[in-house]
Design a protein around this motif. Structure first.
Motif, mmCIF file in Angstrom:
data_model
loop_
_atom_site.group_PDB
_atom_site.id
_atom_site.type_symbol
_atom_site.label_atom_id
_atom_site.label_comp_id
_atom_site.label_asym_id
_atom_site.label_seq_id
_atom_site.Cartn_x
_atom_site.Cartn_y
_atom_site.Cartn_z
ATOM 1 N N GLU A 174 0.815 -1.208 0.000
ATOM 2 C CA GLU A 174 0.000 0.000 0.000
ATOM 3 C C GLU A 174 0.854 1.265 0.000
ATOM 4 O O GLU A 174 0.382 2.336 -0.399
ATOM 5 C CB GLU A 174 -0.971 0.021 1.188
ATOM 6 N N GLN A 218 -2.477 8.798 -2.799
ATOM 7 C CA GLN A 218 -3.803 9.392 -2.767
ATOM 8 C C GLN A 218 -3.662 10.779 -3.382
ATOM 9 O O GLN A 218 -3.352 11.750 -2.710
ATOM 10 C CB GLN A 218 -4.308 9.500 -1.321
ATOM 11 N N GLY A 267 -5.028 6.008 5.312
ATOM 12 C CA GLY A 267 -4.509 5.690 3.992
ATOM 13 C C GLY A 267 -3.304 6.463 3.517
ATOM 14 O O GLY A 267 -2.980 6.432 2.323
#
Length: 435
Positions: free
Chosen positions: A21, A26, A65
């Motif tokens: 990840e 983002q 995130g």
């Protein structure tokens, strides 16, 4: 030795491995979110600072995130395996009873947690220490900085040094001129933390939330009776709690809204805000704290023995020593603690006497001394503030070992508004060398 080796091995593993990840981004109009989080203290009684930072690390990376490669963490790392920790290898935070230490990648620890290294990381310099991570953000990126520790007028504490408002301001100006960010948000938990941003320009795309204003202490909260430590700081717990309550809808609350909510939740100090109160103010907090997915994670209910007990951060060390002495059944340990407590009580009184002597020498009269001793004034001359406090910390008493002295430091910084820095430093030297 085994414990040290184990910690070192875990650290190297954390630094060298990045889950898949972390390779994802983002994007926010082509940019990324970066975060620099730091606990600026050491010692067991300051448990709450590292606890807050560990909890935040998991919020930003696991829940919000933000890629771990974009989060830079400073922490002395002397709490999880401290000899006083009954739960070796575990750090808990007041919001939840689970371990928040496991999985935290600490980029700079121990002697590397310094003001200069922190500023170098902010400016994106190439590092030769720790994980070597640095803030490689650019003109499309947003930056979130969270600092947790002790503070004084125009100064933030580090394990073995201080960050002065003069140096922080220069760094922020350089970052702005070099287009090192699009927008930057600071959350600062420390006594007198407002004094670090009171003169922050509203035109540099920076907003700073602080736990206290320019003239007061921040507060520790939630005491664990078994460990005899506070598990968090009131303001930090409030803003993280608000973030968790609205999770995963971080895009539906603005920076302004979170500030107002947390200000009302924080009843013992005056949460304050500085800098850009136009554009960043209206941004969703997700712009700086991350973009969670839709799956809601349910945190376990805490089963620890908590007592919600706010206390000025300046007084935590003395309360810890007195509590430890009351619980001691060992004669030798009790005598040692009694002596340490007496030393600090006498020292607090001595600090005030020394400041009286310094002020009278500089002002030349009791009347003028009264004027500059009455209440904190605005820090109009940051370089003088830096020079005077640096002299006092190096020649008189250190903030890290005598946190209660921050109650009285304004008496020195006030002098900078009317007197020459050389004369004040000379008075500090004269009077401290006599004590």
């Amino acid at each position: 030795m085994f414990r040290i080796a184990l910690v070192a091995a875990c650290f190297l593993l954390a630094v060298q491995s990045h889950p898949i990840e972390d390779l994802l981004q983002q994007p926010e109009e082509g940019g990324q979110i970066w975060a620099v989080i730091i606990a600026g203290s050491k010692n067991w009684y300051n448990y709450r600072h590292q606890s807050d930072v560990c909890h935040l690390y998991h919020l930003l990376t696991k829940k919000h995130g933000i890629p771990k490669k974009n989060v830079i963490t400073f922490m002395y790392n002397d709490i999880a395996f401290n000899e006083e920790n009954p739960h070796q290898g575990v750090i808990i935070n007041a919001l939840h009873g689970k371990d928040v230490y496991e999985g935290v990648m600490i980029d700079y620890m121990g002697k590397d947690v310094t003001p200069q290294l922190f500023l170098d990381v902010l400016m994106g310099k190439d590092m030769e220490f720790g994980s070597r991570k640095s803030l490689k953000s650019g003109p499309k990126d947003t930056v979130f900085v969270n600092f947790v520790d002790h503070g004084g007028p125009g100064v933030l504490g580090f394990p073995a040094g201080e960050l002065h408002v003069a140096d922080l301001t220069k760094t922020l100006q350089t970052m702005y001129m070099d287009k090192h960010y699009k927008q930057m948000l600071w959350y600062v938990e420390a006594c007198y933390s407002g004094s670090m941003f009171d003169e922050l320009s509203p035109d540099m795309n920076i907003t700073a939330h602080t736990a206290s204003n320019t003239k007061e202490s921040s507060y520790a909260c939630v005491k664990d009776e078994e460990m005899d430590v506070y598990l968090g700081d009131c303001w930090s717990l409030n803003w993280m709690n608000n973030t968790e309550q609205i999770y995963p809808n971080l895009s539906k609350e603005t920076v302004e809204e979170q500030y107002e909510i947390v200000k009302n939740m924080t009843t013992h100090s005056h949460a304050s805000i500085y800098g850009d109160l136009t554009y960043i103010y209206k941004e969703p907090i997700s712009v700086f704290l991350g973009h969670p997915g839709s799956a809601i994670e349910v945190e376990p209910v805490s089963d620890w023995d908590y007592i919600y007990k706010p206390i000025p951060s300046q007084d935590v060390m003395m309360e810890y020593l007195k509590s430890k002495r009351d619980k001691s059944f060992d004669v030798e340990e009790t005598e040692k603690l009694d002596a340490e407590i007496r030393y600090h009580i006498l020292t607090e009184g001595k600090v005030q006497e020394v400041l009286d002597q310094i002020s009278r020498q500089v002002t030349g009269s009791r009347e003028m001394d009264t004027v500059f001793s009455r209440h904190p004034q605005t820090i109009a001359h940051p370089e003088c503030n830096k020079g005077v406090l640096s002299a006092f910390f190096s020649q008189c008493y250190k903030m890290q070992t005598h946190p209660y002295i921050t109650k009285y430091l304004y008496r020195l910084t006030n002098l900078c508004n009317a007197y020459n820095v050389k004369n004040i430093v000379s008075a500090v030297t004269d009077n401290c060398n006599c004590n």
